[in-house]
Design a protein around this motif. Sequence first.
Motif, PDB file in Angstrom:
ATOM      1  N   THR B  14       4.076  64.676  59.184  1.00  0.00           N
ATOM      2  CA  THR B  14       4.458  63.938  58.891  1.00  0.00           C
ATOM      3  C   THR B  14       5.943  64.589  58.486  1.00  0.00           C
ATOM      4  OG1 THR B  14       3.251  63.703  56.710  1.00  0.00           O
ATOM      5  CG2 THR B  14       2.450  61.984  58.414  1.00  0.00           C
ATOM      6  N   ALA B  15       5.514  65.841  57.529  1.00  0.00           N
ATOM      7  CA  ALA B  15       6.262  66.931  57.026  1.00  0.00           C
ATOM      8  C   ALA B  15       7.989  66.677  58.249  1.00  0.00           C
ATOM      9  CB  ALA B  15       6.178  68.607  56.671  1.00  0.00           C
ATOM     10  N   THR B  16       7.333  67.079  59.858  1.00  0.00           N
ATOM     11  CA  THR B  16       8.085  67.401  60.497  1.00  0.00           C
ATOM     12  C   THR B  16       9.521  66.156  60.872  1.00  0.00           C
ATOM     13  OG1 THR B  16       7.423  69.433  61.374  1.00  0.00           O
ATOM     14  CG2 THR B  16       8.704  68.256  62.550  1.00  0.00           C
ATOM     15  N   CYS B  18       9.849  63.533  58.781  1.00  0.00           N
ATOM     16  CA  CYS B  18      10.594  63.352  57.626  1.00  0.00           C
ATOM     17  C   CYS B  18      12.220  64.919  57.814  1.00  0.00           C
ATOM     18  CB  CYS B  18       9.639  64.428  56.157  1.00  0.00           C
ATOM     19  SG  CYS B  18       9.037  62.455  55.868  1.00  0.00           S
ATOM     20  N   THR B  19      11.698  65.661  58.261  1.00  0.00           N
ATOM     21  CA  THR B  19      12.754  66.668  58.322  1.00  0.00           C
ATOM     22  C   THR B  19      13.563  65.284  59.561  1.00  0.00           C
ATOM     23  OG1 THR B  19      11.519  68.299  57.526  1.00  0.00           O
ATOM     24  CG2 THR B  19      14.046  68.297  58.821  1.00  0.00           C
ATOM     25  N   PHE B  22      15.433  62.870  58.017  1.00  0.00           N
ATOM     26  CA  PHE B  22      16.605  63.556  56.354  1.00  0.00           C
ATOM     27  C   PHE B  22      17.667  64.041  57.563  1.00  0.00           C
ATOM     28  CE2 PHE B  22      18.115  66.921  54.320  1.00  0.00           C
ATOM     29  CZ  PHE B  22      18.438  66.403  53.538  1.00  0.00           C
ATOM     30  N   VAL B  27      16.323  58.836  53.550  1.00  0.00           N
ATOM     31  CA  VAL B  27      14.852  59.304  53.273  1.00  0.00           C
ATOM     32  C   VAL B  27      14.004  58.733  52.660  1.00  0.00           C
ATOM     33  CG1 VAL B  27      17.353  61.144  52.663  1.00  0.00           C
ATOM     34  CG2 VAL B  27      16.444  59.257  51.151  1.00  0.00           C
ATOM     35  N   HIS B  28      13.669  57.088  52.491  1.00  0.00           N
ATOM     36  CA  HIS B  28      12.658  56.687  51.764  1.00  0.00           C
ATOM     37  C   HIS B  28      12.031  56.492  52.584  1.00  0.00           C
ATOM     38  CE1 HIS B  28      16.830  56.102  49.490  1.00  0.00           C
ATOM     39  NE2 HIS B  28      15.588  56.381  48.166  1.00  0.00           N
ATOM     40  N   GLN B  29      11.564  56.991  53.992  1.00  0.00           N
ATOM     41  CA  GLN B  29      10.641  56.645  54.955  1.00  0.00           C
ATOM     42  C   GLN B  29       9.155  56.814  54.547  1.00  0.00           C
ATOM     43  OE1 GLN B  29      13.508  54.447  55.938  1.00  0.00           O
ATOM     44  NE2 GLN B  29      11.464  54.408  57.691  1.00  0.00           N
ATOM     45  N   PHE B  30       9.158  57.793  53.898  1.00  0.00           N
ATOM     46  CA  PHE B  30       7.535  58.565  53.359  1.00  0.00           C
ATOM     47  C   PHE B  30       7.049  57.679  52.343  1.00  0.00           C
ATOM     48  CE2 PHE B  30       4.801  61.627  50.963  1.00  0.00           C
ATOM     49  CZ  PHE B  30       4.148  61.443  52.466  1.00  0.00           C
ATOM     50  N   GLN B  32       4.988  57.083  49.391  1.00  0.00           N
ATOM     51  CA  GLN B  32       4.830  57.394  48.262  1.00  0.00           C
ATOM     52  C   GLN B  32       3.127  57.223  47.697  1.00  0.00           C
ATOM     53  OE1 GLN B  32       6.571  60.158  47.532  1.00  0.00           O
ATOM     54  NE2 GLN B  32       8.396  59.401  48.454  1.00  0.00           N
ATOM     55  N   GLY B 174      -3.213  64.661  57.882  1.00  0.00           N
ATOM     56  CA  GLY B 174      -3.678  64.683  56.459  1.00  0.00           C
ATOM     57  C   GLY B 174      -2.817  64.765  55.797  1.00  0.00           C
ATOM     58  N   GLU B 175      -1.415  64.690  55.895  1.00  0.00           N
ATOM     59  CA  GLU B 175      -0.854  65.228  54.528  1.00  0.00           C
ATOM     60  C   GLU B 175      -0.056  63.059  53.625  1.00  0.00           C
ATOM     61  OE1 GLU B 175       1.498  67.890  53.635  1.00  0.00           O
ATOM     62  OE2 GLU B 175       2.763  67.047  53.921  1.00  0.00           O
TER      63      GLU B 175
ATOM     64  N   ARG C 122       4.224  69.713  51.181  1.00  0.00           N
ATOM     65  CA  ARG C 122       4.448  69.694  52.876  1.00  0.00           C
ATOM     66  C   ARG C 122       3.316  70.255  53.325  1.00  0.00           C
ATOM     67  NH1 ARG C 122       9.514  70.391  56.108  1.00  0.00           N
ATOM     68  NH2 ARG C 122       9.116  68.256  55.994  1.00  0.00           N
ATOM     69  N   PRO C 125      -2.044  69.892  54.273  1.00  0.00           N
ATOM     70  CA  PRO C 125      -3.213  70.295  55.397  1.00  0.00           C
ATOM     71  C   PRO C 125      -3.640  71.547  55.783  1.00  0.00           C
ATOM     72  CG  PRO C 125      -2.586  68.231  55.731  1.00  0.00           C
ATOM     73  CD  PRO C 125      -1.744  68.495  55.018  1.00  0.00           C
ATOM     74  N   ALA C 141       5.588  64.994  52.283  1.00  0.00           N
ATOM     75  CA  ALA C 141       5.684  65.643  52.750  1.00  0.00           C
ATOM     76  C   ALA C 141       7.142  65.905  53.013  1.00  0.00           C
ATOM     77  CB  ALA C 141       5.880  64.132  54.486  1.00  0.00           C
TER      78      ALA C 141
ATOM     79  N   GLU E  58      18.678  52.968  54.701  1.00  0.00           N
ATOM     80  CA  GLU E  58      20.207  53.333  54.296  1.00  0.00           C
ATOM     81  C   GLU E  58      20.668  53.201  56.281  1.00  0.00           C
ATOM     82  OE1 GLU E  58      17.232  55.259  54.760  1.00  0.00           O
ATOM     83  OE2 GLU E  58      17.676  56.734  52.847  1.00  0.00           O
TER      84      GLU E  58
END
Lengths: 236, 236, 236, 236, 236, 236
Positions: B14-16, B18-19, B22, B27-30, B32, B174-175, C122, C125, C141, E58
Amino acid sequence: MNPDTRQKLMGVSTATLCTALFKRGLVHQFIQDVRPLNPSLPNMVGEAYTLRYMPAREDLNTIEVFKNREHPQRKAVEECPPGAVFVIDSRKDARAASAGGILVSRLMKRGVAGIVSDGGFRDSPDIAKMPFPVYHQRPAAPTNLTIHQAIDINVPIGCGDAPVFPGDVVVGDGEGVVVIPAHLADEVAAEAAEMTAFEDFVQERVMAGQSILGLYPPTDEANRVAFEAWRKAKGR
Amino acid sequence: MNPDTRQKLMGVSTATLCTALFKRGLVHQFIQDVRPLNPSLPNMVGEAYTLRYMPAREDLNTIEVFKNREHPQRKAVEECPPGAVFVIDSRKDARAASAGGILVSRLMKRGVAGIVSDGGFRDSPDIAKMPFPVYHQRPAAPTNLTIHQAIDINVPIGCGDAPVFPGDVVVGDGEGVVVIPAHLADEVAAEAAEMTAFEDFVQERVMAGQSILGLYPPTDEANRVAFEAWRKAKGR
Amino acid sequence: MNPDTRQKLMGVSTATLCTALFKRGLVHQFIQDVRPLNPSLPNMVGEAYTLRYMPAREDLNTIEVFKNREHPQRKAVEECPPGAVFVIDSRKDARAASAGGILVSRLMKRGVAGIVSDGGFRDSPDIAKMPFPVYHQRPAAPTNLTIHQAIDINVPIGCGDAPVFPGDVVVGDGEGVVVIPAHLADEVAAEAAEMTAFEDFVQERVMAGQSILGLYPPTDEANRVAFEAWRKAKGR
Amino acid sequence: MNPDTRQKLMGVSTATLCTALFKRGLVHQFIQDVRPLNPSLPNMVGEAYTLRYMPAREDLNTIEVFKNREHPQRKAVEECPPGAVFVIDSRKDARAASAGGILVSRLMKRGVAGIVSDGGFRDSPDIAKMPFPVYHQRPAAPTNLTIHQAIDINVPIGCGDAPVFPGDVVVGDGEGVVVIPAHLADEVAAEAAEMTAFEDFVQERVMAGQSILGLYPPTDEANRVAFEAWRKAKGR
Amino acid sequence: MNPDTRQKLMGVSTATLCTALFKRGLVHQFIQDVRPLNPSLPNMVGEAYTLRYMPAREDLNTIEVFKNREHPQRKAVEECPPGAVFVIDSRKDARAASAGGILVSRLMKRGVAGIVSDGGFRDSPDIAKMPFPVYHQRPAAPTNLTIHQAIDINVPIGCGDAPVFPGDVVVGDGEGVVVIPAHLADEVAAEAAEMTAFEDFVQERVMAGQSILGLYPPTDEANRVAFEAWRKAKGR
Amino acid sequence: MNPDTRQKLMGVSTATLCTALFKRGLVHQFIQDVRPLNPSLPNMVGEAYTLRYMPAREDLNTIEVFKNREHPQRKAVEECPPGAVFVIDSRKDARAASAGGILVSRLMKRGVAGIVSDGGFRDSPDIAKMPFPVYHQRPAAPTNLTIHQAIDINVPIGCGDAPVFPGDVVVGDGEGVVVIPAHLADEVAAEAAEMTAFEDFVQERVMAGQSILGLYPPTDEANRVAFEAWRKAKGR
């Protein structure tokens, strides 16, 4: 507490108990935002014995105060009856500890059934290893004197926005903690045990592929019949 | 969903993702403040199927309402397509459950890909043991009727402050959970898979002692060359 | 840092350190609401090296900024001294990451003692599996550029409402993280080591069934005598 | 600051400025959750001069510290340029004051344009009567030493989740405060002045009973023509 | 709405209405944490017409979207029936506006009875001067596009944690806003009018020095008699 | 209370009192997040008389309970001594009222000095017009029975995170409310009166254009001399 009630409460979930209370119009009995430090233990069941904290005033909360054997926190730890659940009103404030590993150990050794605070405990990694149910919001290393002053023993309190009266029956599982008003404990325990049997049946059916429609709740007569057969077969 | 896209999304974080979002100004797709009940599972990937809760009004939310087969919560559980992710707008309120173990089991058995709520689930210790990805804020034993009323199926919703449209591609690891707008799913999956290859290379170099300067991002030509060689060697 | 002080701090808890600081009138040194990603590690001990984030302005935080080798986040990661603890002021905002797995790995490889942020990381895990102490509020993330801009290196900061000055001694355990003002590190470490010996004695007595009254604190002379004997016997 | 820009900014609202910034991709420039103590004043306009607070450590924040003429809070109050806006990063914490009536008076007398803190001011009833724009979250009687330590002068800060760089143009009205990046001040002021003329026209039309469809925005050619005529008639 | 009901609701307080609803088991009908921009107006009374916002994505919320006459926000403003109350579900998020002065003016001119949002309005100083009841959480200058996307018109929503169904009767006074389920409006209005007469009598007695014991509630027969006499004398 | 102390406290601000308490190591005596409903009144001064609320349990909080003359809320209203300040621990929860206009009126008529709750009052527009100091967090129309149960009279409580013991001296002004421990009231009042004289002198000098350096605090001997002259001239 009625031993039969205690035994039933050892075998039901806080979720099922909340539903039984909801049916009676009681919707604030689940202690909000607390979790077990050791989630692998059996249920915690006991009558509430309470400790009330108020905000600490600095001059009344120096490290010296614990030399006083009458200090309410220490007194409560020595007087809480075996089998009771020690419930602390920490005003939902976990910036400092409600208590630490030594007091928790003492309560465990004295035969207390468990502990709940809507604040936090210190020495939480040690407490998490004990075979003793303790619930809090989050770990808090600072001594309770930093923001809490123990002021009243065994009075009605709030804990995690739930009302707690001394003698109420407190039940905790891996999910959280629920408070059953004393006068309802027997009937709620009995009803929850019945509901648990039904939910176990439903869960088995669902895992076998059945739809929840007509099954949960059992609006189809066939499902009620099947449940009765299941009970007989299972001896429940 | 494109099977190739699904496969790629099973192998990225999910981190990748999000980038990658971005870079596209999103920027609001994670989602929270949600977490997996069982953090040891493979990624959750599927198209969003949504359920919207509003605050419960007491007269409309008695225990009897579930006898109605058209109740939106029960209906949604039976109609959510296999392979989809069931996303619930609980208004970030975990004081009562979004659903419990039986409904979660039914969704699992029906082949749904996973569940997300920005509230909480009851029977959470049981759910945590299922081989099925479920994400929430925190456990909540009280029945959903206490504060939630299911009101709309498969409409655009908010979940954890993220916008979720039916059909958006939802990915959990897992995040946490990220929501990819449907029309971007293929390109974002492809880009994220590429980024993951590069990040794996960087991670290997960093663990071998190399500085991040010039490597991450690869402003040094030498690192770009090394990456190409690495890809060939690894077949990625 | 004095090696003896470091060694002592490896063997005491943040709870005990908070009490030693409380006795000195310092009540805000525990970093609020952070937790270890990997709670099974030994203590984290090191001098604070800080990074300050401010809210991100979009035009200054495009994905391109990391191409600049002078970018404060990347520079700090390469310049933080081995043995130091990298402390990040993320304004308690975990909606986006303070950093990710690659930078954390680089800090680990560079011999840094650990990392603390009052935001989130981020790739959490992956970080949770590293033999390296990292503390945060919750997983996040999204890339830090989303809401954080690295602006200052090694200035005094706030972290989880605690004041952190570069060079302060930072100690983390399974419970959380405490900040010891640099000039107090030696004396607080020494006092905490003494307190730990006493607490270990008390814990042993409590587990043997003794009351806390007169024991904790040891207002009964007999308990002070017993403690001295215990120390001799244990060689502490 | 360009005098023409200043004059334009005296005549536009923070709402209009936020929209001009939104068009440029800047969405975090409104300082969240602050309000004017005296809402009846003209706009506040000036370049940002900043003060950064960190959490107070008790030994460094006794009542004696103000005897030091180099104390950053007092120094900043004497050095903030006339015409500037004094912006304080109080970490959104209003449990103690950012400053009080005497320092506010001194800034007013020195010709400063106004003050903003995302914490609170003490002596707020007095400040509310001054012909001087001051914005905060809520009143806070305790001295700043209680929780705040002034640590840095005129560095980039966060205020109410907005990024503030020294020299940015800060504008306040009865609604709140917006921060315009320095390099955009002239163009944003010009655009906002134009937008204000149009919005005044629209407001007049709406109060005369016209629908907003086709008018706001002016997708109907007729409304664009009417606006041009209105401008000529009004001399705007 | 029954004109008699409307007239009664113009003369009772939200406090009295909440008590009448409490007696019927409805305890979540008060919209939490909203306040009137102009507290000096008569009561706001009307049937709910709703607008639902979700978090903004956005790419779907550029400044251009308002050129679409079918945009739900603009459409709702033109279609809300005269006499209705326009209620907006802003997810309790006031970081950006729910609407601004021009749309509020249009609603006023169209004869709408008032507006409620659990977010904030921009141009709030202008709105506060209008002879038109508007309620919100706090001022918010940024355009709604920043975080809100209008998605549904006249569906059941939550507003300030209260359930709101289209057609429910919404009443606002200087204290806040209450939502009366449509089917209860007549009987609750009638009961509240009766209660108001009694409370006015009690208030008069209390100001004359009488104790509340036996009076409020009127457990003393003498007070019931006195009230009947008072009603006759006052013609109520 | 000493009449001289009361008189002094009528003439000093809560800000000055907080500083006098800060010098004595007491930093939690300001009641956080309450405000006067009528900010134009003289100071409120009196000894604390307290009422403690706990979370309401539905079966114990029907509308019928007020028929009981011994109900703690009603009893407290009739028994609070004239001249005292009625302080309510509402657990910072303003979702329902702490009390309403009739009880407030009764307390006013009985000669009570004022009221403070860290929750909210109903009938707040009426209360705001009374010549009687009342402080709360925000208006709350729902009856207290909804979430509050009055449980204890005149015990030590928390109010807005401040510790309040019966008999403590409570002072309110336009800014908020401060709690002075009973045994410190005389000396703190005297010191605050002295400080107020000096602050009035400083304020006059600052308004005349003098720098704060050397004046506030008066590290320049000349300023101390000038202050003594000013006192003589003013007769203070």
